[in-house]
Design an enzyme around this catalytic site. Structure first.
Site, short mmCIF file in Angstrom:
data_model
loop_
_atom_site.label_atom_id
_atom_site.label_comp_id
_atom_site.label_asym_id
_atom_site.label_seq_id
_atom_site.Cartn_x
_atom_site.Cartn_y
_atom_site.Cartn_z
N ILE A 8 0.86 -1.25 -0.10
CA ILE A 8 -0.01 -0.01 -0.04
C ILE A 8 0.83 1.10 -0.13
CG2 ILE A 8 -0.33 -0.21 2.57
CD1 ILE A 8 -3.08 1.27 2.26
N THR A 9 0.60 2.16 -0.69
CA THR A 9 1.20 3.35 -0.82
C THR A 9 0.66 4.44 -0.11
OG1 THR A 9 0.09 4.50 -2.62
CG2 THR A 9 1.81 3.07 -3.40
N GLY A 10 1.42 5.35 0.67
CA GLY A 10 0.79 6.16 1.44
C GLY A 10 -0.04 5.58 2.79
N ASN A 12 1.10 5.55 5.99
CA ASN A 12 1.53 5.89 7.13
C ASN A 12 0.77 6.89 7.74
OD1 ASN A 12 2.22 8.05 5.32
ND2 ASN A 12 4.54 8.16 5.89
N SER A 13 -0.35 7.25 7.21
CA SER A 13 -1.25 8.17 7.68
C SER A 13 -2.62 8.18 7.16
CB SER A 13 -0.74 9.93 7.49
OG SER A 13 -0.48 9.97 5.93
N GLY A 14 -3.69 8.81 7.50
CA GLY A 14 -4.98 8.85 6.93
C GLY A 14 -5.61 7.63 6.98
N TYR A 163 -6.57 18.61 -9.02
CA TYR A 163 -6.87 17.20 -8.51
C TYR A 163 -8.07 16.65 -8.79
CZ TYR A 163 -8.29 14.52 -4.36
OH TYR A 163 -8.44 13.61 -3.48
#
Length: 276
Positions: A8-10, A12-14, A163
Protein backbone atom coordinates in the site's frame (compact mmCIF):
# COMPACT_ATOMS: atom_id res chain seq x y z
CA UNK A 1 -6.36 -12.16 4.85
CA UNK A 2 -4.23 -14.90 6.39
CA UNK A 3 -1.35 -15.70 4.06
CA UNK A 4 -2.03 -12.64 1.87
CA UNK A 5 0.55 -9.96 1.10
CA UNK A 6 -0.56 -6.34 0.63
CA UNK A 7 1.48 -3.43 -0.73
CA UNK A 8 0.00 0.00 0.00
CA UNK A 9 1.28 3.45 -0.93
CA UNK A 10 0.69 6.21 1.58
CA UNK A 11 0.14 3.75 4.40
CA UNK A 12 1.65 5.93 7.11
CA UNK A 13 -1.30 8.29 7.70
CA UNK A 14 -4.96 8.96 7.00
CA UNK A 15 -7.02 6.19 5.45
CA UNK A 16 -3.78 4.44 4.48
CA UNK A 17 -2.64 3.69 8.03
CA UNK A 18 -6.15 2.60 9.02
CA UNK A 19 -6.34 0.30 5.99
CA UNK A 20 -2.91 -1.17 6.74
CA UNK A 21 -3.70 -1.62 10.42
CA UNK A 22 -7.01 -3.37 9.82
CA UNK A 23 -5.71 -5.67 7.07
CA UNK A 24 -2.78 -6.59 9.33
CA UNK A 25 -5.28 -7.43 12.07
CA UNK A 26 -6.99 -9.76 9.60
CA UNK A 27 -3.69 -11.60 9.15
CA UNK A 28 -2.26 -9.89 6.06
CA UNK A 29 1.45 -9.28 5.64
CA UNK A 30 1.50 -5.54 5.00
CA UNK A 31 4.24 -3.75 3.10
CA UNK A 32 4.13 0.04 3.18
CA UNK A 33 5.49 2.18 0.36
CA UNK A 34 6.21 5.52 2.03
CA UNK A 35 8.97 7.99 2.65
CA UNK A 36 11.50 6.78 5.22
CA UNK A 37 10.51 9.22 7.95
CA UNK A 38 9.74 9.31 11.66
CA UNK A 39 6.04 9.36 10.72
CA UNK A 40 6.46 6.05 8.90
CA UNK A 41 8.35 4.55 11.82
CA UNK A 42 5.52 5.59 14.15
CA UNK A 43 2.94 4.18 11.73
CA UNK A 44 4.68 0.81 11.69
CA UNK A 45 4.43 0.66 15.48
CA UNK A 46 0.69 1.31 15.28
CA UNK A 47 0.18 -1.29 12.54
CA UNK A 48 2.36 -3.91 14.17
CA UNK A 49 0.61 -3.62 17.53
CA UNK A 50 -2.09 -5.90 16.14
CA UNK A 51 -0.24 -7.67 13.33
CA UNK A 52 0.53 -11.38 13.29
CA UNK A 53 3.18 -10.80 10.60
CA UNK A 54 5.24 -7.65 11.12
CA UNK A 55 4.69 -4.91 8.56
CA UNK A 56 7.70 -3.23 6.96
CA UNK A 57 8.28 -0.15 4.83
CA UNK A 58 9.98 -0.10 1.45
CA UNK A 59 11.03 3.55 1.01
CA UNK A 60 9.81 5.52 -1.98
CA UNK A 61 9.50 9.12 -3.14
CA UNK A 62 6.41 9.10 -5.35
CA UNK A 63 7.40 12.39 -6.99
CA UNK A 64 10.40 10.63 -8.50
CA UNK A 65 9.82 7.90 -11.08
CA UNK A 66 13.32 6.56 -10.54
CA UNK A 67 12.41 6.00 -6.89
CA UNK A 68 9.21 4.22 -7.97
CA UNK A 69 11.28 1.91 -10.16
CA UNK A 70 13.60 1.25 -7.23
CA UNK A 71 10.59 0.44 -5.04
CA UNK A 72 9.31 -2.11 -7.55
CA UNK A 73 12.77 -3.66 -7.92
CA UNK A 74 13.16 -3.78 -4.14
CA UNK A 75 9.78 -5.47 -3.74
CA UNK A 76 10.41 -8.02 -6.49
CA UNK A 77 13.85 -8.73 -5.10
CA UNK A 78 12.32 -9.65 -1.74
CA UNK A 79 9.03 -11.27 -2.70
CA UNK A 80 7.61 -13.54 -5.37
CA UNK A 81 3.98 -12.94 -4.44
CA UNK A 82 1.62 -9.95 -4.23
CA UNK A 83 -2.05 -10.49 -3.49
CA UNK A 84 -3.26 -6.90 -3.19
CA UNK A 85 -1.82 -3.62 -4.46
CA UNK A 86 -3.52 -0.53 -3.01
CA UNK A 87 -2.76 2.69 -4.88
CA UNK A 88 -3.68 4.94 -1.98
CA UNK A 89 -1.26 7.87 -1.72
CA UNK A 90 -2.21 11.32 -2.95
CA UNK A 91 -1.20 14.98 -2.79
CA UNK A 92 -3.11 18.26 -3.04
CA UNK A 93 -0.65 21.19 -3.16
CA UNK A 94 -2.37 24.60 -3.14
CA UNK A 95 0.36 26.10 -5.34
CA UNK A 96 1.70 24.55 -8.52
CA UNK A 97 4.68 22.28 -7.96
CA UNK A 98 6.50 19.85 -10.21
CA UNK A 99 7.93 16.40 -9.64
CA UNK A 100 11.59 15.47 -10.02
CA UNK A 101 10.74 14.40 -13.57
CA UNK A 102 9.08 17.70 -14.43
CA UNK A 103 5.42 16.72 -14.21
CA UNK A 104 2.69 18.74 -12.50
CA UNK A 105 2.76 17.35 -8.96
CA UNK A 106 -0.82 16.08 -8.68
CA UNK A 107 -0.82 14.29 -12.03
CA UNK A 108 2.71 13.05 -11.37
CA UNK A 109 2.12 11.62 -7.90
CA UNK A 110 -1.58 10.79 -7.91
CA UNK A 111 -1.59 9.16 -11.35
CA UNK A 112 1.76 8.60 -13.09
CA UNK A 113 3.65 7.14 -10.11
CA UNK A 114 0.86 4.62 -9.47
CA UNK A 115 0.49 3.83 -13.17
CA UNK A 116 4.20 2.98 -13.30
CA UNK A 117 4.23 1.02 -10.04
CA UNK A 118 1.21 -1.05 -11.03
CA UNK A 119 2.67 -1.93 -14.41
CA UNK A 120 6.02 -2.90 -12.92
CA UNK A 121 4.25 -5.27 -10.51
CA UNK A 122 1.69 -6.70 -12.96
CA UNK A 123 3.58 -9.91 -13.70
CA UNK A 124 3.91 -10.59 -9.97
CA UNK A 125 0.20 -9.91 -9.46
CA UNK A 126 -0.72 -12.25 -12.32
CA UNK A 127 1.52 -14.98 -10.94
CA UNK A 128 -0.24 -14.58 -7.57
CA UNK A 129 -3.81 -14.72 -8.91
CA UNK A 130 -6.41 -14.32 -7.67
CA UNK A 131 -5.03 -10.86 -6.91
CA UNK A 132 -6.42 -7.35 -6.70
CA UNK A 133 -5.50 -3.79 -7.59
CA UNK A 134 -7.39 -1.15 -5.61
CA UNK A 135 -7.06 2.50 -6.66
CA UNK A 136 -8.23 5.38 -4.50
CA UNK A 137 -9.86 8.15 -6.52
CA UNK A 138 -12.55 10.66 -5.56
CA UNK A 139 -16.06 11.45 -6.68
CA UNK A 140 -14.57 14.80 -7.73
CA UNK A 141 -13.20 12.92 -10.73
CA UNK A 142 -16.59 13.60 -12.31
CA UNK A 143 -15.65 17.29 -12.48
CA UNK A 144 -12.25 16.55 -14.02
CA UNK A 145 -10.99 16.54 -17.57
CA UNK A 146 -7.97 15.03 -19.25
CA UNK A 147 -5.83 17.67 -20.95
CA UNK A 148 -2.60 16.11 -22.15
CA UNK A 149 -1.10 19.56 -22.66
CA UNK A 150 -0.91 20.25 -18.90
CA UNK A 151 0.84 17.11 -17.68
CA UNK A 152 3.98 19.22 -17.26
CA UNK A 153 2.18 22.18 -15.74
CA UNK A 154 -0.66 24.66 -16.05
CA UNK A 155 -0.34 28.19 -17.37
CA UNK A 156 -3.03 29.13 -14.84
CA UNK A 157 -2.94 26.62 -12.00
CA UNK A 158 -6.03 25.85 -9.95
CA UNK A 159 -5.36 23.26 -7.27
CA UNK A 160 -8.92 21.91 -7.21
CA UNK A 161 -9.13 21.53 -10.98
CA UNK A 162 -5.74 19.81 -11.05
CA UNK A 163 -6.86 17.46 -8.29
CA UNK A 164 -10.11 16.62 -10.08
CA UNK A 165 -8.20 15.81 -13.26
CA UNK A 166 -5.68 13.61 -11.46
CA UNK A 167 -8.53 11.70 -9.84
CA UNK A 168 -10.21 11.29 -13.23
CA UNK A 169 -6.93 9.86 -14.49
CA UNK A 170 -7.07 7.36 -11.59
CA UNK A 171 -10.51 6.21 -12.73
CA UNK A 172 -9.64 5.98 -16.42
CA UNK A 173 -6.49 4.03 -15.55
CA UNK A 174 -8.30 1.69 -13.14
CA UNK A 175 -11.06 0.90 -15.63
CA UNK A 176 -8.69 0.45 -18.58
CA UNK A 177 -6.53 -1.79 -16.39
CA UNK A 178 -9.60 -3.88 -15.59
CA UNK A 179 -10.29 -4.33 -19.29
CA UNK A 180 -6.72 -5.42 -19.94
CA UNK A 181 -6.77 -7.84 -16.98
CA UNK A 182 -9.89 -9.75 -18.06
CA UNK A 183 -9.23 -13.47 -17.74
CA UNK A 184 -5.97 -13.13 -15.80
CA UNK A 185 -7.37 -13.65 -12.30
CA UNK A 186 -6.30 -10.12 -11.34
CA UNK A 187 -9.00 -7.49 -10.78
CA UNK A 188 -8.89 -3.70 -10.79
CA UNK A 189 -11.44 -1.56 -8.97
CA UNK A 190 -11.61 2.12 -8.06
CA UNK A 191 -13.16 3.92 -5.12
CA UNK A 192 -14.20 7.19 -3.54
CA UNK A 193 -13.53 6.88 0.20
CA UNK A 194 -15.78 9.78 1.17
CA UNK A 195 -14.75 13.30 2.10
CA UNK A 196 -12.05 12.38 4.61
CA UNK A 197 -9.97 14.62 6.86
CA UNK A 198 -6.44 13.38 6.16
CA UNK A 199 -2.88 14.61 5.65
CA UNK A 200 -3.66 15.40 2.01
CA UNK A 201 -4.88 18.80 3.23
CA UNK A 202 -1.69 19.51 5.21
CA UNK A 203 -0.60 22.37 2.91
CA UNK A 204 -3.90 24.24 3.16
CA UNK A 205 -4.31 27.28 5.46
CA UNK A 206 -4.84 26.46 9.15
CA UNK A 207 -8.40 27.77 9.32
CA UNK A 208 -9.48 25.81 6.26
CA UNK A 209 -7.91 22.65 7.71
CA UNK A 210 -9.83 23.25 10.94
CA UNK A 211 -13.15 23.60 9.10
CA UNK A 212 -12.49 20.51 7.00
CA UNK A 213 -11.66 18.56 10.15
CA UNK A 214 -15.06 19.46 11.58
CA UNK A 215 -17.20 18.47 8.58
CA UNK A 216 -15.32 15.62 6.91
CA UNK A 217 -15.55 11.98 7.98
CA UNK A 218 -12.86 10.22 9.98
CA UNK A 219 -10.06 8.16 8.39
CA UNK A 220 -11.59 5.11 10.11
CA UNK A 221 -14.80 5.53 8.11
CA UNK A 222 -12.92 6.56 4.99
CA UNK A 223 -10.82 3.39 5.03
CA UNK A 224 -13.81 1.04 4.95
CA UNK A 225 -14.03 0.90 1.15
CA UNK A 226 -10.30 0.26 0.82
CA UNK A 227 -10.57 -2.59 3.29
CA UNK A 228 -13.66 -4.03 1.62
CA UNK A 229 -12.18 -4.06 -1.88
CA UNK A 230 -8.92 -5.53 -0.61
CA UNK A 231 -10.37 -8.29 1.53
CA UNK A 232 -14.04 -9.15 0.94
CA UNK A 233 -14.18 -12.75 -0.39
CA UNK A 234 -17.42 -11.95 -2.21
CA UNK A 235 -15.55 -9.47 -4.42
CA UNK A 236 -12.80 -11.81 -5.61
CA UNK A 237 -14.08 -11.69 -9.21
CA UNK A 238 -15.44 -8.13 -9.15
CA UNK A 239 -13.60 -6.16 -11.83
CA UNK A 240 -13.84 -2.72 -13.40
CA UNK A 241 -16.20 -1.27 -10.80
CA UNK A 242 -16.35 1.99 -8.88
CA UNK A 243 -17.47 2.22 -5.25
CA UNK A 244 -18.49 5.29 -3.29
CA UNK A 245 -18.23 4.65 0.46
CA UNK A 246 -18.74 0.89 0.02
CA UNK A 247 -21.66 1.33 -2.37
CA UNK A 248 -21.38 0.27 -6.02
CA UNK A 249 -22.15 3.29 -8.20
CA UNK A 250 -21.43 4.86 -11.57
CA UNK A 251 -18.16 6.48 -12.56
CA UNK A 252 -17.78 9.34 -15.03
CA UNK A 253 -18.98 8.52 -18.52
CA UNK A 254 -15.48 9.46 -19.67
CA UNK A 255 -14.30 6.08 -18.37
CA UNK A 256 -16.61 4.46 -20.94
CA UNK A 257 -14.69 6.25 -23.69
CA UNK A 258 -12.29 3.48 -24.68
CA UNK A 259 -10.38 5.74 -27.05
CA UNK A 260 -9.70 8.26 -24.27
CA UNK A 261 -8.79 5.53 -21.76
CA UNK A 262 -6.37 3.92 -24.22
CA UNK A 263 -4.84 7.28 -25.12
CA UNK A 264 -4.26 8.07 -21.44
CA UNK A 265 -2.70 4.63 -21.02
CA UNK A 266 -0.40 5.10 -24.02
CA UNK A 267 0.63 8.63 -23.08
CA UNK A 268 1.25 7.55 -19.46
CA UNK A 269 3.35 4.62 -20.66
CA UNK A 270 5.45 6.94 -22.81
CA UNK A 271 5.87 9.53 -20.07
CA UNK A 272 6.91 6.92 -17.50
CA UNK A 273 9.33 5.18 -19.85
CA UNK A 274 7.32 2.00 -20.31
CA UNK A 275 6.79 2.46 -24.03
CA UNK A 276 3.47 2.22 -25.88
Amino acid sequence: MEGKRVLITGGNSGIGIVTARELAKQGAEVVLACRDTAKTTAALKVINAGASTPAINLPVELDNLGSVRNLAANFLGRYDRLDVLINNAGVFPPKQRTTVDGFEMQMGVNHLSHFLLTNLLLDCLKASSPARVVTVSSKLHKAGEIDFEVFKGYENYNSQSAYNSSKLANVLFGIELARQLEGTGVTSNVLHPGAVSTDIIRDLPWLLRKIIGMIFISPEKGALTNIMLASDPALVETNGKYYDQCELTDFSSQADDRVLCKKLWDVSAELTGLGG
